[in-house]
Design an enzyme around this catalytic site. Structure first.
Site, mmCIF file in Angstrom:
data_model
loop_
_atom_site.group_PDB
_atom_site.id
_atom_site.type_symbol
_atom_site.label_atom_id
_atom_site.label_comp_id
_atom_site.label_asym_id
_atom_site.label_seq_id
_atom_site.Cartn_x
_atom_site.Cartn_y
_atom_site.Cartn_z
ATOM 1 N N HIS A 122 -37.738 56.412 -16.620
ATOM 2 C CA HIS A 122 -36.921 56.875 -17.736
ATOM 3 C C HIS A 122 -36.836 55.793 -18.809
ATOM 4 C CE1 HIS A 122 -35.233 60.598 -15.885
ATOM 5 N NE2 HIS A 122 -35.542 59.945 -14.771
ATOM 6 N N HIS A 136 -37.345 67.570 -12.003
ATOM 7 C CA HIS A 136 -36.479 66.833 -11.093
ATOM 8 C C HIS A 136 -35.954 67.818 -10.053
ATOM 9 C CE1 HIS A 136 -36.317 63.492 -13.982
ATOM 10 N NE2 HIS A 136 -35.654 62.793 -13.080
ATOM 11 N N GLU A 170 -33.538 65.763 -5.067
ATOM 12 C CA GLU A 170 -32.962 64.418 -5.000
ATOM 13 C C GLU A 170 -31.514 64.539 -4.540
ATOM 14 O OE1 GLU A 170 -32.046 60.512 -7.815
ATOM 15 O OE2 GLU A 170 -32.314 62.476 -8.712
#
Length: 367
Positions: free
Chosen positions: A19, A209, A212
């Protein structure tokens, strides 16, 4: 052969999950905050780059999600002008090149950088300018690196189609793909199905994403509903794998599908330890997933918050699992195969850069 730390540092690396707003230099945060009047957190003693860097590390390691997220208030907060964004992007490339990274895809959310009046297009242009400056600076220092942008939409917002269209508009000018990020629980990827269907119609690459902070349903939706090319993290796929007392391993339907389809897992070991997705590096699912030959890649996620680098991530795996140079090469080739570069360019980097460099490292005399 177990590599030395110096060999790991010199080895070519490929980074798919990093990121931009999570990798600033503390000194840069300090200087940019002073330029725009951004209020930085209070620290004991004098506020210096060292003490600020320690604050970021402590906040990220605190176990408090609120404190962890607060760190991004200060990095994003100083990235609201074109000049600041360009500087951060340039330094990102310089730092990665100095760490031996030869290819990187760097993600960020353009919608988070418009508070001072920049348009989304101007944000992307500022990042691209910084990346090009960083590549040129690395070349002057004798290092070769390629960098692509991944434009991220925030899961809790309603701008994913707008960001997807922005990514496609920039596809031949530095943007390699699209991503969604943010809280998984309560914000499933199917909320953004129109954006993913648009990207598929445009033959454009995207990662999501998933897996997680939330479990298998997030992974399943990302793949089967949204068509993700890669999984950002994906660490919770381990929940669909059973290791029996006799040592045999049984894969559930979803885990088997992910492995069979060679869907890349963008694993970020140190970040996962910080967020509680793994208890330690030695207990990280990456060990089992590698043994089972999933398409595992190694990444940094947020270099500032995790106090990490690609060298640090790989060296930690060497220490925890006893990996040798061939193992590190396997991770690196996996990542290059999984990148959003055209096939011939991926193949050239593997054949002309990565494999020859690792072969040369293996030929070095053991210490």
């Amino acid at each position: 052969m177990t590599p030395t730390l110096d060999q790991v540092r010199r080895a070519p690396k490929v980074l798919l999950h990093d990121h931009l707003d999570g990798g600033l230099r503390p000194q840069t945060v300090l200087e940019l905050a002073g330029e725009v009047g951004h209020q930085l957190p209070a620290v004991e003693g004098e506020l210096t780059a060292t003490s600020l860097g320690q604050w970021f590390a402590d906040a990220a390691d605190s176990g408090s999600l609120e404190r962890y997220l607060e760190t991004f208030d200060h990095t994003v907060g100083v990235m609201q002008t074109a000049s600041a964004i360009t500087r951060v992007a340039r330094e990102c490339v310089e730092d990665l090149a100095a760490d031996g990274v030869v290819y990187a895809e760097i993600r960020y959310a353009p919608e988070q950088h418009v508070e001072a009046g920049l348009s989304l297009d101007e944000v992307v242009a500022a990042v691209q300018e910084g990346f090009e400056q960083g590549v040129a600076a690395a070349a002057e220092a004798g290092r070769t690196i390629r960098v692509g942008q991944l434009l991220t939409a925030m899961r809790h917002a309603a701008r994913s189609m707008e960001i997807a269209e922005l990514a496609v508009a920039w596809r031949d000018r530095g943007v390699a793909g699209f991503d969604i990020a943010g809280a998984e629980a309560g914000y499933p990827p199917t909320r953004h199905l129109d954006a993913f269907e648009y990207l598929q119609r445009e033959n454009f690459h995207f990662t999501i994403h998933a897996g997680e902070a939330f479990g298998l349903p997030s992974i399943w939706q990302a793949i089967q509903w949204c068509g993700a090319d890669r999984l950002g993290h994906g660490v919770r796929i381990i929940d669909d794998i059973t290791v029996h007392d006799d040592g045999s391993v049984e894969l559930g339907r979803l885990a088997a599908y992910v492995r069979d389809k060679r869907i890349p897992l963008e694993m970020c070991p140190w970040s996962n330890v910080q967020t509680g997705a793994a208890a330690s590096i030695a207990e990280h699912p990456i060990g089992l997933l590698k043994d089972l030959r999933f398409r595992v890649t190694v990444n940094t996620d947020n270099r500032l918050m995790s106090g990490t680098s690609m060298t640090h991530e790989l060296w930690s795996l060497v220490e925890a699992f006893g990996y040798g140079l061939r193992d590190l090469e396997w991770f690196t080739v996996n990542a290059m195969k999984s990148s959003f570069l055209p096939f011939d360019e991926r193949f050239a980097l593997i054949s002309d850069v990565i494999k020859p460099a690792y072969a040369a490292l293996r030929e070095e005399p053991a210490e």
